[in-house]
Enzyme design. Structure first.
Site, PDB file in Angstrom:
ATOM      1  CG  ASP A  57     -14.184   5.847   7.069  1.00  0.00           C
ATOM      2  OD1 ASP A  57     -14.804   4.769   7.129  1.00  0.00           O
ATOM      3  OD2 ASP A  57     -12.924   5.891   7.044  1.00  0.00           O
ATOM      4  NE  ARG A  89      -4.063  -1.963   1.910  1.00  0.00           N
ATOM      5  CZ  ARG A  89      -4.976  -2.024   2.850  1.00  0.00           C
ATOM      6  NH1 ARG A  89      -5.089  -1.042   3.716  1.00  0.00           N
ATOM      7  NH2 ARG A  89      -5.789  -3.039   2.927  1.00  0.00           N
TER       8      ARG A  89
HETATM    9  C1  LIG Z   1     -13.901  -2.596   7.412  1.00  0.00           C
HETATM   10  S1  LIG Z   1     -14.547  -0.983   7.215  1.00  0.00           S
HETATM   11  C2  LIG Z   1     -16.169  -1.206   7.920  1.00  0.00           C
HETATM   12  C3  LIG Z   1     -17.236  -0.470   7.137  1.00  0.00           C
HETATM   13  C4  LIG Z   1     -18.655  -0.623   7.643  1.00  0.00           C
HETATM   14  N1  LIG Z   1     -18.799  -0.083   8.983  1.00  0.00           N
HETATM   15  C5  LIG Z   1     -19.094  -2.062   7.616  1.00  0.00           C
HETATM   16  O1  LIG Z   1     -19.221  -2.678   8.666  1.00  0.00           O
HETATM   17  O2  LIG Z   1     -19.333  -2.576   6.520  1.00  0.00           O
HETATM   18  C6  LIG Z   1     -13.680  -0.083   8.509  1.00  0.00           C
HETATM   19  C7  LIG Z   1     -13.697   1.429   8.302  1.00  0.00           C
HETATM   20  O3  LIG Z   1     -13.232   2.047   9.506  1.00  0.00           O
HETATM   21  C8  LIG Z   1     -12.507   3.205   9.137  1.00  0.00           C
HETATM   22  N2  LIG Z   1     -11.614   3.616  10.251  1.00  0.00           N
HETATM   23  C9  LIG Z   1     -10.449   3.053  10.646  1.00  0.00           C
HETATM   24  N3  LIG Z   1      -9.925   3.750  11.672  1.00  0.00           N
HETATM   25  C10 LIG Z   1     -10.785   4.764  11.939  1.00  0.00           C
HETATM   26  C11 LIG Z   1     -10.783   5.825  12.886  1.00  0.00           C
HETATM   27  N4  LIG Z   1      -9.797   5.992  13.781  1.00  0.00           N
HETATM   28  N5  LIG Z   1     -11.825   6.692  12.871  1.00  0.00           N
HETATM   29  C12 LIG Z   1     -12.826   6.556  11.979  1.00  0.00           C
HETATM   30  N6  LIG Z   1     -12.875   5.565  11.047  1.00  0.00           N
HETATM   31  C13 LIG Z   1     -11.860   4.679  11.032  1.00  0.00           C
HETATM   32  C14 LIG Z   1     -11.759   2.770   7.886  1.00  0.00           C
HETATM   33  O4  LIG Z   1     -11.341   3.883   7.109  1.00  0.00           O
HETATM   34  C15 LIG Z   1     -12.795   1.891   7.185  1.00  0.00           C
HETATM   35  O5  LIG Z   1     -13.515   2.591   6.200  1.00  0.00           O
END
Ligand SMILES: C[S@@+](CC[C@H](N)C(=O)[O-])C[C@H]1O[C@@H](n2cnc3c(N)ncnc32)[C@H](O)[C@@H]1O
Length: 273
Positions: A141, A38
């Protein structure tokens, strides 16, 4: 993929430390190759040839715009429309139970590319006649790239294959000409979600208090136990007594009996303060 010689264990530890500080993401030992792949794209974009040099540049400027690219590169954004559907059924019941309420507020706190908040918006629209007078959906996000995709609401058609025909017709426009193979959220739904960047680790969240429902699904797995516990306490402070917190399928291992009662699979009701 062969590892870049400059990407040794010490460099991986540096990356780990930085993303943990910025986003709370605790990268496991097995993620070294993923991280290399990445960040290699960032090195190419900046014409840099070594990761330590890239990290030195980041370290030298805590306000650099590159921090956002670094964060975007290291998040995992897997999601789907109506993923873990039991939460959407539960949400529909809560919206019906709130019939006559002036406003019902939902925060989707790790919304990734938008499939989750758009699913919420579809449910809210479907029960609108038997639900609260108004609803507000805030989706956030940490990753600005996925937020951009989410706010545009344009997806490959395969993403909506699992939806009922009624939902596909009611909420999506099918692309034509250069947009064949893609679909777009219809404008009447597109207006229903407000997107904003929120880092769940930030000391303040720019979202209203007294929320009816918070979705925080499939993000806490990236955090360590201490961060998870702290987050759940902070969510409790933002959710009305009787409101709900939904978490992901493998995230219910936190201690919160004084704040929430479990009311179903990965669904928690806020206890009175
Ligand atoms: C695996 S996805 C889950 C998406 C959705 N909630 C679902 O369950 O389908 C995790 C998301 O968490 C976000 N994320 C990671 N760390 C974060 C943080 N500190 N604050 C806000 N979002 C975060 C990532 O950018 C990503 O888009």
């Amino acid at each position: 993929m062969s590892l870049d010689p400059s990407f040794d264990r010490q460099t991986f530890e540096r990356v780990r430390g930085l993303i943990y500080q910025r986003a709370g993401i605790a990268l496991g030992d097995s993620k070294q190759a993923m991280v290399q792949g990445r960040l290699a794209k960032r090195l190419r974009a900046l014409s840099l040839d070594s990761l330590p040099c890239y990290l030195d540049q980041l370290d030298q400027d805590p306000d650099s715009a590159e921090w956002q690219h670094f964060t975007n590169a290291l998040t995992t954004n897997l999601t789907a429309f109506f993923r873990e559907p039991h939460h959407f059924e539960h949400l529909a019941q809560q919206l019906r139970a709130a019939q006559g309420q002036d406003v019902f507020r939902i925060w989707c706190s790790a919304s990734s590319t938008g499939e989750e908040p758009w699913s919420i918006a579809m449910v809210a629209d479907e029960v609108a006649a038997q639900g609260p007078r108004r609803f507000e959906i805030i989706a956030s996000d940490i990753d600005t790239q996925v937020l951009n995709t989410a706010a545009h609401g344009i997806y490959p058609l395969e993403r909506i294959e699992g939806l009922s025909k009624a939902r596909r017709q009611r909420y999506f426009l099918k692309g034509t000409g250069p947009n064949v193979g893609r679909c777009r959220i219809r404008p009447q739904l597109l207006r229903r979600v407000q997107f904003q960047q929120v880092n769940l680790l930030a000391p303040q969240w720019p979202v209203p208090a007294a929320l009816d429902v918070v979705f925080c699904r499939n993000v806490m797995i990236y955090f360590d136990k201490l961060t998870q516990r702290d987050l759940v306490r902070r969510f409790a402070a933002h959710i009305k007594p009787g409101g709900y917190l939904y978490v992901g399928h493998s995230e219910s291992q936190f201690q919160c009996d004084d704040l929430f009662e479990m009311v179903g699979r990965t669904s928690y009701r806020r206890l009175p303060a």
